[in-house]
Design an enzyme around this catalytic site. Structure first.
Site, PDB file in Angstrom:
ATOM      1  N   SER A 162      19.125 -29.919  35.291  1.00  0.00           N
ATOM      2  CA  SER A 162      18.169 -29.390  34.326  1.00  0.00           C
ATOM      3  C   SER A 162      16.814 -29.172  34.979  1.00  0.00           C
ATOM      4  CB  SER A 162      18.023 -30.413  33.195  1.00  0.00           C
ATOM      5  OG  SER A 162      16.888 -30.123  32.421  1.00  0.00           O
TER       6      SER A 162
ATOM      7  N   TYR B 247      16.772 -39.214  29.800  1.00  0.00           N
ATOM      8  CA  TYR B 247      17.724 -38.110  29.990  1.00  0.00           C
ATOM      9  C   TYR B 247      17.422 -37.403  31.315  1.00  0.00           C
ATOM     10  CZ  TYR B 247      19.539 -33.367  29.755  1.00  0.00           C
ATOM     11  OH  TYR B 247      20.145 -32.177  30.071  1.00  0.00           O
TER      12      TYR B 247
ATOM     13  N   LYS C 223      19.600 -37.115  35.062  1.00  0.00           N
ATOM     14  CA  LYS C 223      19.929 -35.917  35.842  1.00  0.00           C
ATOM     15  C   LYS C 223      19.426 -36.078  37.278  1.00  0.00           C
ATOM     16  CE  LYS C 223      21.980 -33.557  32.667  1.00  0.00           C
ATOM     17  NZ  LYS C 223      23.416 -33.329  32.765  1.00  0.00           N
TER      18      LYS C 223
END
Ligand code: NAD
Ligand code: UFG
Length: 339
Positions: A124, A149, A153
């Site tokens: 991302s 989050y 990643k």
């Protein structure tokens, strides 16, 4: 060529499975249905004429993964499965590290045991953190992330980079998505958020269809052209094709990192205006406080994917909102449980 697609019934995974089938690949889907419905399979079959092989299971379940890898020769893995809600990750960080990080490690270990050494990972733009100037280039440092989050990643990227360093036969492709929106032009598959949508486009869709009263615009005092947040929206159809392009790296060992975006900056008000034009309905909105953790503006430099993958996004914001609206109208309640 068999491609294991983890999370293949989800939003981006389902669109990618269609492009894989259309390009002559055989996707084998592994999904635990945490955030998707089995009826997606029928929709993929309706569009492509082929029913994909489906395994309902969890990427953390190494026994299940071993069985799957023993039953099919697999040439590469596209790894979408994971949790993706930024706000939820702040409340339940351990769940995010367990599913996203531990799950990715479990998957890579089973891949290694079966000599499958090509992985394409859904990363991302969030890994660029809050210190880099825009547009983002792939060589920029990552880190300084504002939520678990995003850190998950970042951590998976690092695990895969180190794994490739230790065993240079691996081909690791890290695809950093910007803001995926839109739906398949048939209106058969699209984004089906459960509960209140976290993201802008599905929220606007639900306002347009009358499910929600108005869009909350999170801040109008950013240093952007109209004060609202600026992002790089990319049509999910283009994004899906980016994975097919990335598969060409299958026989090129190394770590390959690409931004998948449009390279075009659009504000929240741009998106609301474009949606209004597509649906010909008023989209009421209210300016509210900034959402904690949001960055003012970011978009991608997309030169590298164009040069090395021969991939670039073609759909405009107008295409994106039209396809979102088409999906929303045809599926006002999202996917059915069974079909
Ligand atoms: P999604 O939730 O629609 O799809 C993820 C799929 O993974 C779902 O079908 C879910 O059921 C499945 N899944 C979740 N946990 C699993 C597990 N433990 N085992 C097996 N399957 C599991 O999400 P999406 O929008 O399609 O995103 C796909 C990937 O792209 C995710 O890794 C996400 O973090 C990443 N990503 C998404 C965006 C975005 O805005 N949508 C942006 C950047 C990156
Ligand atoms: N926004 C609103 N109102 C809403 C929702 C969003 O004004 O109801 C604004 C946000 O403040 C932001 C823009 O719309 O300025 C886009 O917000 P989204 O929530 O749609 O997307 P984000 O850029 O915050 O995050 C998305 C994904 C992340 C991913 C990131 C970068 O949700 O998972 O893009 O790829 F990390």
């Amino acid at each position: 060529m068999n491609i294991l697609v983890t999370g293949g019934l989800g939003y981006i995974g389902s669109h990618t499975c269609i492009k894989l089938i259309e390009a002559g690949y055989t996707p084998i889907i592994l999904d635990n249905l945490y955030n998707s419905k089995k009826s997606v399979l029928n929709r993929i079959a309706t569009i492509t004429g082929k029913m994909p092989i489906f395994y309902q299971g969890d990427i953390r379940d190494t026994v299940y993964l071993t069985t799957l890898f023993s039953q099919h020769p697999i040439q590469a893995v596209i790894h979408f499965a994971g949790l993706k809600a930024v706000g939820e990750s702040v409340k339940n960080p351990l769940d995010y590290y367990e599913v996203n990080v531990q799950g990715s490690i479990a998957l890579a270990q089973i891949m290694r045991q079966h000599q499958v050494k090509t992985i394409i990972f859904s990363s991302s733009a969030t890994v660029y953190g809050e210190k880099n100037p825009v547009p983002y280039f792939e060589h920029y440092p990552t880190g300084n992330i504002t939520n678990p989050y995003g850190w998950s990643k970042f951590m998976v990227e690092q695990c895969l980079i180190d794994m490739q360093k230790a065993d240079p036969e691996w081909s690791v492709v890290l695809l950093r998505y910007f803001n995926p929106v839109g739906a398949h032009p048939s209106g058969l598959i699209g984004e089906d958020p459960q509960g209140i949508p976290n993201n802008l486009m599905p929220y606007i869709s639900q306002v347009a269809i009358g499910k929600r009263e108005y869009v909350s615009v999170f801040g109008d005092d950013y240093p952007t052209k109209d004060g609202t947040g600026v992002r790089d929206y990319v049509h999910v159809e283009d994004l899906a094709l980016g994975h097919v392009a990335a598969l060409k790296k299958h026989d090129q060992a190394g770590v390959h990192i690409y931004n998948l975006g449009n390279g075009v900056a659009k504000s929240v008000l741009d998106v609301i205006q474009a949606y209004h034009q597509a649906c010909q309905r008023v989209i009421p909105y209210k300016i509210e406080a900034r959402r904690p953790g949001d960055l003012p503006a970011f978009w991608a430099d997309v030169t590298k994917a164009k040069q090395e993958l021969n991939w670039q996004a073609h759909h405009t914001l107008s295409d994106m909102v039209q396809d979102s609206w088409n999906w929303q109208q045809k599926n006002p309640h999202g996917y059915p449980d069974e079909e």
